[in-house]
Design an enzyme around this catalytic site. Structure first.
Site, short mmCIF file in Angstrom:
data_model
loop_
_atom_site.label_atom_id
_atom_site.label_comp_id
_atom_site.label_asym_id
_atom_site.label_seq_id
_atom_site.Cartn_x
_atom_site.Cartn_y
_atom_site.Cartn_z
N HIS A 145 -1.18 -7.50 0.15
CA HIS A 145 0.44 -7.35 0.02
C HIS A 145 0.97 -6.02 0.66
O HIS A 145 1.89 -6.05 1.21
CB HIS A 145 0.85 -7.41 -1.43
CG HIS A 145 2.12 -7.36 -1.80
ND1 HIS A 145 2.93 -8.48 -1.73
CD2 HIS A 145 3.00 -6.44 -1.80
CE1 HIS A 145 4.38 -8.16 -2.00
NE2 HIS A 145 4.18 -6.83 -2.06
N GLU A 146 0.38 -5.07 0.30
CA GLU A 146 0.89 -3.55 0.79
C GLU A 146 0.78 -3.30 2.15
O GLU A 146 1.57 -2.82 2.87
CB GLU A 146 0.45 -2.60 -0.19
CG GLU A 146 0.64 -2.52 -1.76
CD GLU A 146 2.16 -2.59 -1.91
OE1 GLU A 146 2.95 -1.90 -1.07
OE2 GLU A 146 2.73 -3.47 -2.84
N HIS A 149 3.29 -5.07 3.95
CA HIS A 149 4.87 -4.37 4.23
C HIS A 149 4.61 -3.27 5.51
O HIS A 149 5.65 -3.37 6.41
CB HIS A 149 4.95 -3.62 2.92
CG HIS A 149 5.32 -4.32 1.76
ND1 HIS A 149 6.65 -5.29 1.99
CD2 HIS A 149 5.24 -4.38 0.40
CE1 HIS A 149 6.91 -5.71 0.82
NE2 HIS A 149 5.88 -5.38 -0.02
N GLU A 202 9.49 -9.27 -0.17
CA GLU A 202 8.26 -9.83 -0.95
C GLU A 202 7.45 -10.91 -0.54
O GLU A 202 6.33 -11.06 -0.78
CB GLU A 202 8.79 -9.71 -2.28
CG GLU A 202 9.23 -8.20 -2.96
CD GLU A 202 8.05 -7.30 -2.86
OE1 GLU A 202 7.09 -7.49 -3.25
OE2 GLU A 202 8.13 -6.41 -2.14
#
Length: 272
Positions: A145-146, A149, A202
């Protein structure tokens, strides 16, 4: 409220609009992330990555001076091993990511948190491991997820939006260039560590993170159990920092359960 990053009614809008461009920072992947993004030429990728590297170095230096950097070799090696498997899959979304100067470090703190700055600068807090106690697949969901980004350049997009909506500052930057460098660092710090991410960002990071994890051989369904643990942690007196800038756990669990099934074939293929 603005209806888009580069839409204004003021006479100065055309000047600011000229500094914006619609781009796609990543390929869509199997999961299908293909939203058009708007970036400002006032926020060059190279300059933002340079500032991110500086801030990352400052963060590590502070942690090291306090004896809080990379204290647990076993934890660090585990996080690095999972990160490297995920990084190896980033070319699916953007081939140039393989050339990034990726770094992975751990900071001893109770915060349930992790982040990846522009250019691939990753930090994981020991509170995430010690309190959530994630499995490798659950940790891959966080890290994926990070990393997503950063691949999607969400920080640059948010800084671009801030600078574009603040027309007076944007015009000053265009005219003189003097404000841009001074302002970029504070804005990067703000969007990385203070302001919440948008639901759109997100959602994109969730979807791309699931695909990265699946391709790296981690069960994407672990994202569901991860957020169940996050939801349980949220029921305490203080919400985990990682959770404070994200949608509610119940909403995320429902979305992730559905999305994980879409990339399950990639996981099964990676296990063969």
């Amino acid at each position: 409220m603005l209806t888009g990053l580069c839409r204004w009614s003021a006479p100065l809008a055309m000047l600011v609009l000229a500094a914006c461009a619609s781009i796609s920072t990543t390929q869509s992947g199997a999961i299908g992330v293909n939203r058009t993004q708007y970036m400002s030429s006032l926020v060059p990728t190279a300059q933002l990555e340079q500032e991110a590297s500086k801030q990352y170095g400052d963060t590590l230096a502070k942690a090291k001076s306090q004896g809080l950097l990379d204290k647990d070799a076993a934890q660090l090696n585990r996080v690095k091993a999972i990160s490297q498997k995920l990084i190896a899959q980033t070319a699916v979304f953007r081939p140039d990511a393989a050339k990034w100067a990726w770094e992975v470090h751990m900071i001893t703190a109770d915060d349930i948190n992790a982040w990846c700055m522009p250019g691939g600068k990753i930090a994981v807090y020991t509170g995430l491991l010690n309190q959530i106690k994630p499995t490798d697949a659950e940790l891959a969901a966080v890290l994926g997820h990070e990393i997503a980004h950063a691949l999607r350049e969400h920080a640059r997009e948010r800084v671009s939006q801030q600078m574009a909506t603040n027309i007076g500052l944007s015009v000053l930057s265009i005219a003189t260039g003097s404000q841009q460098a001074a302002d970029l660092g504070s804005r990067l710090s703000e969007v990385m560590f203070t302001l919440p991410n948008s639901r759109t960002h997100e959602s994109e990071a969730d979807l791309m993170g699931l695909e990265l994890a699946a391709r790296a051989g981690y069960d994407p369904r672990a994202a569901v159990t991860l957020w169940q643990k996050m939801g349980a942690a949220q029921s305490g007196q203080a919400s985990p920092e990682f959770l404070s800038t994200h949608p509610s756990a119940s909403t995320r669990i429902a979305d992730l359960r559905q999305a994980s099934e879409r990339v399950l074939p990639l996981y099964e293929q990676a296990r063969r």
